[in-house]
Write a protein that holds these residues in place. Structure first.
Motif, mmCIF file in Angstrom:
data_model
loop_
_atom_site.group_PDB
_atom_site.id
_atom_site.type_symbol
_atom_site.label_atom_id
_atom_site.label_comp_id
_atom_site.label_asym_id
_atom_site.label_seq_id
_atom_site.Cartn_x
_atom_site.Cartn_y
_atom_site.Cartn_z
ATOM 1 N N ALA A 183 40.375 -85.102 19.481
ATOM 2 C CA ALA A 183 39.512 -85.028 20.657
ATOM 3 C C ALA A 183 40.114 -84.092 21.706
ATOM 4 O O ALA A 183 39.386 -83.355 22.392
ATOM 5 C CB ALA A 183 39.305 -86.423 21.245
ATOM 6 N N LEU A 184 41.444 -84.099 21.805
ATOM 7 C CA LEU A 184 42.110 -83.223 22.769
ATOM 8 C C LEU A 184 41.911 -81.757 22.392
ATOM 9 O O LEU A 184 41.679 -80.913 23.267
ATOM 10 C CB LEU A 184 43.610 -83.557 22.832
ATOM 11 N N ASP A 185 41.981 -81.444 21.083
ATOM 12 C CA ASP A 185 41.751 -80.076 20.622
ATOM 13 C C ASP A 185 40.332 -79.618 20.977
ATOM 14 O O ASP A 185 40.126 -78.488 21.436
ATOM 15 C CB ASP A 185 41.941 -79.981 19.102
ATOM 16 N N VAL A 186 39.370 -80.507 20.733
ATOM 17 C CA VAL A 186 37.973 -80.181 21.027
ATOM 18 C C VAL A 186 37.795 -79.939 22.524
ATOM 19 O O VAL A 186 37.143 -78.967 22.944
ATOM 20 C CB VAL A 186 37.026 -81.316 20.562
ATOM 21 N N ALA A 187 38.386 -80.817 23.341
ATOM 22 C CA ALA A 187 38.271 -80.690 24.795
ATOM 23 C C ALA A 187 38.881 -79.379 25.281
ATOM 24 O O ALA A 187 38.282 -78.670 26.110
ATOM 25 C CB ALA A 187 38.948 -81.875 25.475
ATOM 26 N N LYS A 188 40.056 -79.029 24.774
ATOM 27 C CA LYS A 188 40.722 -77.786 25.176
ATOM 28 C C LYS A 188 39.877 -76.570 24.814
ATOM 29 O O LYS A 188 39.743 -75.632 25.608
ATOM 30 C CB LYS A 188 42.098 -77.693 24.504
ATOM 31 N N THR A 189 39.311 -76.581 23.599
ATOM 32 C CA THR A 189 38.485 -75.453 23.148
ATOM 33 C C THR A 189 37.246 -75.286 24.011
ATOM 34 O O THR A 189 36.891 -74.180 24.417
ATOM 35 C CB THR A 189 38.067 -75.649 21.675
ATOM 36 N N LEU A 190 36.579 -76.408 24.304
ATOM 37 C CA LEU A 190 35.364 -76.354 25.119
ATOM 38 C C LEU A 190 35.650 -75.841 26.527
ATOM 39 O O LEU A 190 34.901 -75.022 27.068
ATOM 40 C CB LEU A 190 34.714 -77.738 25.185
ATOM 41 N N VAL A 191 36.722 -76.326 27.123
ATOM 42 C CA VAL A 191 37.084 -75.900 28.485
ATOM 43 C C VAL A 191 37.498 -74.432 28.492
ATOM 44 O O VAL A 191 37.140 -73.674 29.406
ATOM 45 C CB VAL A 191 38.215 -76.791 29.050
ATOM 46 N N LYS A 192 38.225 -74.015 27.447
ATOM 47 C CA LYS A 192 38.661 -72.616 27.357
ATOM 48 C C LYS A 192 37.482 -71.671 27.210
ATOM 49 O O LYS A 192 37.448 -70.597 27.813
ATOM 50 C CB LYS A 192 39.606 -72.457 26.167
ATOM 51 N N GLU A 193 36.487 -72.068 26.401
ATOM 52 C CA GLU A 193 35.351 -71.186 26.108
ATOM 53 C C GLU A 193 34.241 -71.262 27.154
ATOM 54 O O GLU A 193 33.556 -70.271 27.408
ATOM 55 C CB GLU A 193 34.773 -71.526 24.737
ATOM 56 N N HIS A 194 34.056 -72.438 27.749
ATOM 57 C CA HIS A 194 32.911 -72.624 28.645
ATOM 58 C C HIS A 194 33.273 -73.168 30.026
ATOM 59 O O HIS A 194 32.364 -73.413 30.832
ATOM 60 C CB HIS A 194 31.899 -73.576 28.005
ATOM 61 N N GLY A 195 34.546 -73.400 30.278
ATOM 62 C CA GLY A 195 34.933 -74.007 31.539
ATOM 63 C C GLY A 195 34.691 -75.513 31.486
ATOM 64 O O GLY A 195 34.335 -76.067 30.443
ATOM 65 N N ILE A 196 34.851 -76.168 32.618
ATOM 66 C CA ILE A 196 34.722 -77.626 32.666
ATOM 67 C C ILE A 196 33.324 -78.073 32.250
ATOM 68 O O ILE A 196 33.134 -79.161 31.705
ATOM 69 C CB ILE A 196 35.056 -78.159 34.081
ATOM 70 N N PHE A 197 32.320 -77.217 32.451
ATOM 71 C CA PHE A 197 30.954 -77.584 32.103
ATOM 72 C C PHE A 197 30.730 -77.599 30.592
ATOM 73 O O PHE A 197 29.693 -78.071 30.124
ATOM 74 C CB PHE A 197 29.955 -76.660 32.801
ATOM 75 N N GLY A 198 31.696 -77.084 29.847
ATOM 76 C CA GLY A 198 31.618 -77.181 28.390
ATOM 77 C C GLY A 198 31.656 -78.620 27.917
ATOM 78 O O GLY A 198 31.144 -78.946 26.840
ATOM 79 N N LEU A 199 32.248 -79.481 28.730
ATOM 80 C CA LEU A 199 32.319 -80.905 28.392
ATOM 81 C C LEU A 199 31.017 -81.629 28.719
ATOM 82 O O LEU A 199 30.889 -82.823 28.448
ATOM 83 C CB LEU A 199 33.475 -81.567 29.163
ATOM 84 N N TYR A 200 30.064 -80.903 29.322
ATOM 85 C CA TYR A 200 28.793 -81.514 29.713
ATOM 86 C C TYR A 200 27.622 -80.984 28.880
ATOM 87 O O TYR A 200 26.487 -80.990 29.322
ATOM 88 C CB TYR A 200 28.554 -81.323 31.210
ATOM 89 N N LYS A 201 27.921 -80.595 27.654
ATOM 90 C CA LYS A 201 26.874 -80.190 26.707
ATOM 91 C C LYS A 201 25.991 -81.407 26.415
ATOM 92 O O LYS A 201 26.486 -82.466 26.087
ATOM 93 C CB LYS A 201 27.523 -79.692 25.408
#
Length: 315
Positions: free
Chosen positions: A160-178
């Protein structure tokens, strides 16, 4: 003056503690069924009618065979970690809004109870969206891995941490709000229906003998179970759409979705209306006991006992 008295007499801290403890216990009890729900909802029917899981039992059997019993708890760490603030916000916010929307005589009209529940559902998506986004990736990983192995491809493990890091890196904090819109629609509608219904059933039951005015524990359990069952079934179509939007990885050949309405139209076109109730039985089997257990624990008043505060009957 009346508003000042009401504000002073509502103590939110014990409600938050109650909600957090209730969430942890409730989620831990029903997580395996929640995993099955996610996999069934993400499963798309192939061109020749093929599918990985034929039923709830088949999904349980194949998951345990492939990943062992503890494979049923994939993604539970992030869920249990974040469910504490999520349930604390949801349950405490509902009580807060019910308290402040009640009449000076302490009565709460049905439409105001619905508004209180809807506001609680709206507030909780701050935590719910990233929590469920990460949880779904972990829960669906076994289904993706099975398809990858069957195709002869190497399977890379992730956390889950890997997924979170990738999303934040690619889309910023809003990547976690897909999928936040679908999450909001589902949770607001659920809460508008669930909380007034649960409160009505709970108020009709036998009371405790400690003068707290609260229902006996088994009646609170029944109230949560009943209201959770009905509300869960009602919003299952929104949950299917949300789950599909939040599934980042797809099996080869599965359709990608560009937003809420794209998922709605493609699912209807290629799978028919019954697809919106995939995992519906699982969802009932998850939410009914989870909210029944959570409401029962919430109403025990652990937070008040810890803080040494006198319990007062909720509106």
């Amino acid at each position: 003056m009346a508003d000042q008295k009401k504000a002073a007499s509502f103590n939110v801290l014990p409600k938050i503690i109650n909600g957090g403890i209730a969430g942890i216990i409730g989620v831990t009890c029903v997580f395996p069924m929640d995993l099955v729900k996610t996999r069934l909802q993400n499963q798309q029917i192939g061109p020749n009618g093929e599918k990985m899981y034929s039923s709830i039992i088949d999904c349980f059997r194949k998951t345990i065979k492939q990943d062992g019993f503890f494979g049923m708890y994939r993604g539970s760490a992030v869920n249990i970690l974040l469910v504490t603030p999520e349930k604390a916000i949801k349950l405490a916010a509902n009580d807060y809004f019910r308290f402040h929307l009640a009449t000076p005589e302490g009565k709460l009209p049905l439409h105001m109870a619905g508004i209180a529940g809807g506001l609680a559902g709206l507030f909780q998506i701050i935590v719910t969206t990233p929590m469920e986004l990460l949880k779904i990736q972990m829960q669906d990983a076994g289904r993706i891995a099975s398809a990858e192995r069957a195709a002869g491809r190497e399977v890379q493990k992730t956390t889950a941490l890997d997924v979170a890091k990738t999303l934040v890196k690619e889309h910023g904090i809003f990547g976690l709000y897909k999928g936040v819109k679908a999450t909001g629609v589902r949770d607001v509608v659920f809460s508008v229906v669930y909380f007034p219904m649960m409160a009505s059933i709970n108020d009709a039951g036998p009371r405790k003998a400690d003068n707290s005015g609260e229902a006996v524990f088994y009646w609170s359990l029944f109230a949560g179970l009943s209201a959770g069952m009905f509300s869960a079934l009602l919003v299952t179509p929104f949950d299917v759409i949300k789950t599909r939007l939040q599934a980042i990885k797809k099996i080869e050949g599965e359709k990608e979705f560009d937003g809420f309405f794209d998922c709605l139209t493609k699912t209807m076109k290629y799978e028919g209306p019954l697809a919106f109730f995939k995992g519906g039985l699982c969802r009932i089997m998850v939410l009914a006991p989870m909210f029944g257990i959570a409401q029962m624990v919430y109403f025990t008043g652990v937070g008040e006992m810890i803080l040494g505060i006198e319990r007062k009957k909720s509106v």
